[in-house]
Write an enzyme that holds these catalytic residues in place. Structure first.
Site, PDB file in Angstrom:
ATOM      1  N   LYS A  85      -9.434  -0.830   1.036  1.00 18.67           N
ATOM      2  CA  LYS A  85      -8.348   0.557   0.455  1.00 18.67           C
ATOM      3  C   LYS A  85      -9.109   0.982  -0.925  1.00 18.67           C
ATOM      4  O   LYS A  85      -9.342   0.358  -1.739  1.00 18.67           O
ATOM      5  CB  LYS A  85      -7.045  -0.144  -0.107  1.00 18.67           C
ATOM      6  CG  LYS A  85      -6.226   0.901  -0.466  1.00 18.67           C
ATOM      7  CD  LYS A  85      -4.836   0.269  -0.995  1.00 18.67           C
ATOM      8  CE  LYS A  85      -4.082   1.369  -2.008  1.00 18.67           C
ATOM      9  NZ  LYS A  85      -2.942   0.881  -2.528  1.00 18.67           N
ATOM     10  N   GLY A 105       3.909   2.615  -8.430  1.00 15.60           N
ATOM     11  CA  GLY A 105       5.089   1.815  -9.005  1.00 15.60           C
ATOM     12  C   GLY A 105       6.123   2.515  -9.605  1.00 15.60           C
ATOM     13  O   GLY A 105       6.902   2.200 -10.142  1.00 15.60           O
ATOM     14  N   ALA A 161       2.192   4.372  -2.012  1.00 12.62           N
ATOM     15  CA  ALA A 161       2.672   4.817  -3.468  1.00 12.62           C
ATOM     16  C   ALA A 161       4.040   5.417  -3.433  1.00 12.62           C
ATOM     17  O   ALA A 161       4.172   6.577  -2.987  1.00 12.62           O
ATOM     18  CB  ALA A 161       1.603   5.130  -4.214  1.00 12.62           C
ATOM     19  N   GLY A 162       4.927   4.961  -4.281  1.00 15.22           N
ATOM     20  CA  GLY A 162       6.053   5.787  -4.888  1.00 15.22           C
ATOM     21  C   GLY A 162       7.223   5.405  -3.870  1.00 15.22           C
ATOM     22  O   GLY A 162       8.438   5.992  -4.531  1.00 15.22           O
ATOM     23  N   ASN A 205       4.553  -1.706  -2.192  1.00 13.20           N
ATOM     24  CA  ASN A 205       4.446  -3.125  -2.942  1.00 13.20           C
ATOM     25  C   ASN A 205       5.523  -3.279  -3.816  1.00 13.20           C
ATOM     26  O   ASN A 205       6.323  -4.076  -3.739  1.00 13.20           O
ATOM     27  CB  ASN A 205       2.855  -3.115  -3.930  1.00 13.20           C
ATOM     28  CG  ASN A 205       2.695  -4.751  -4.209  1.00 13.20           C
ATOM     29  OD1 ASN A 205       1.634  -5.055  -4.627  1.00 13.20           O
ATOM     30  ND2 ASN A 205       3.531  -5.451  -4.795  1.00 13.20           N
ATOM     31  N   THR A 206       5.463  -2.603  -4.753  1.00 12.21           N
ATOM     32  CA  THR A 206       6.627  -2.653  -5.991  1.00 12.21           C
ATOM     33  C   THR A 206       7.983  -2.594  -5.493  1.00 12.21           C
ATOM     34  O   THR A 206       8.793  -3.453  -6.072  1.00 12.21           O
ATOM     35  CB  THR A 206       6.347  -1.807  -7.086  1.00 12.21           C
ATOM     36  OG1 THR A 206       5.059  -1.627  -7.366  1.00 12.21           O
ATOM     37  CG2 THR A 206       7.244  -2.118  -8.272  1.00 12.21           C
TER      38      THR A 206
END
Lengths: 66, 260
Positions: B100, B161, B187-188, B209-210
């Protein structure tokens, strides 16, 4: 001899191999990779690769990340 | 069931989960299992020298034998650093060339540096890496990265994040419509509906992830994400109805008992 290991100065016996360094620092995890002076040293060469004065050694692993 | 294909490997799950920010490795493992994901991202960092034998490694919990481990280049700000990180990741993961790529521009919004991302993509593709590349939601850049030979294009929904969801659905749709490689929103995502929207727009998957790690109950949120992605994919394949300006009754207007 002095080498820079993961950005920290350490003193080692002269003529140590990477394999011996791994043993010296008591690294027992199987998941690591080694770079010396920004060149990867493949696992197959760890027993023969001799470290020398001033080498910049990086030992990395995988950690949590996104 | 139709599958996600990345680097010639078929996946049932369209969710890629990050392994950062969890309480501990047990929670990481439980969330991954709850999500049914098959690809997990990891970061490459200096080993903590001097750790005692009791301290386990992430990969003791998330076995490379069971999961596709996707190393990232998070924290790299130049093509050179990103390529170096990919090369050592390849050594670490016994020759695996799937990476990645993310080359950042600055730490505030963590937006990708497109110039360096393009450079790194080209270098990595030429070295035989299979590049899953984090990029902006610019359709032109996405196509350029595809033309370079990236395996998969991963536009941001919003800043890494941030949990703001997909702030430009039009661009994501445009990227999907122009693409002939998998498009994965990276992301987001903040909650399940964000992941569902990404899939309804026609994306091939979502990387997060977050949103899972920092949920009050990460394991339950991982399950919610699994369901949202399935629902969104099905809705995309089913083809949504046309949006209309005004109401349109679902029940017949004839036969009412009140009709005279």
């Amino acid at each position: 001899m002095k080498v820079l290991l993961n950005n920290e100065n350490i003193v080692l016996d002269d003529g140590l191999t990477i394999k011996e360094l791994i043993k010296h620092i008591q690294l027992c995890n199987q998941y690591y990779a080694v770079e010396v002076n920004e060149q990867i040293v493949p696992k197959s060469s760890h027993t023969s690769f001799l470290l020398k004065e001033g080498d910049k050694v990086e030992i990395v692993t995988a950690i949590g990340g996104g | 069931m139709e599958k996600l294909i990345i680097d010639a490997k078929e996946y049932d799950s369209r969710l890629i989960l990050g392994t950062g920010k969890y309480k501990d490795f047990n929670e990481t493992k439980a969330a991954i299992e709850s999500s049914s994901c098959e690809i997990v991202t990891v970061a490459i960092r200096r080993m903590n020298i001097g750790q005692n034998k009791e301290v386990h490694n992430l990969l003791d919990y998330i076995s490379p034998k069971k999961y596709t481990i996707l190393p990232n280049t998070a924290g790299c700000y130049t093509a050179k650093d990103a390529v170096r990180t990919c090369e050592i990741a390849c050594e670490l993961l016994e020759g695996s060339k799937l990476v990645k790529l993310e080359v950042l521009s600055q730490s505030k919004n963590l937006y990708p540096n497109i110039i360096e991302t393009l450079k790194a993509s080209e270098l990595l593709v030429n070295k035989g890496f299979k590049v899953m590349v984090y990029t902006t939601d610019d359709p032109i850049v996405a196509k350029e990265l595809e033309n370079i030979g990236c395996e998969c294009i991963m536009p941001l929904g919003s800043a890494i994040g941030s949990g703001l969801g997909i702030i430009n659905e039009f661009n994501i749709r445009e990227i999907v419509e122009n693409a002939s490689v998998p498009i994965i929103v990276d992301a987001g995502v903040g909650t399940a509906s964000d992941a569902c929207i990404a899939m309804e727009l026609g994306c091939d998957g979502v990387l997060m992830n977050t949103a899972v790690a920092l949920a009050k109950d990460p394991i339950l949120m991982a399950n919610a994400m699994k369901n949202a992605i399935k629902a969104g994919r099905d809705a995309y394949l089913a083809g949504r109805m046309e949006k209309k300006q005004h109401g349109s009754a679902s029940s017949p207007s004839k036969g009412l008992i009140t009709d005279d």
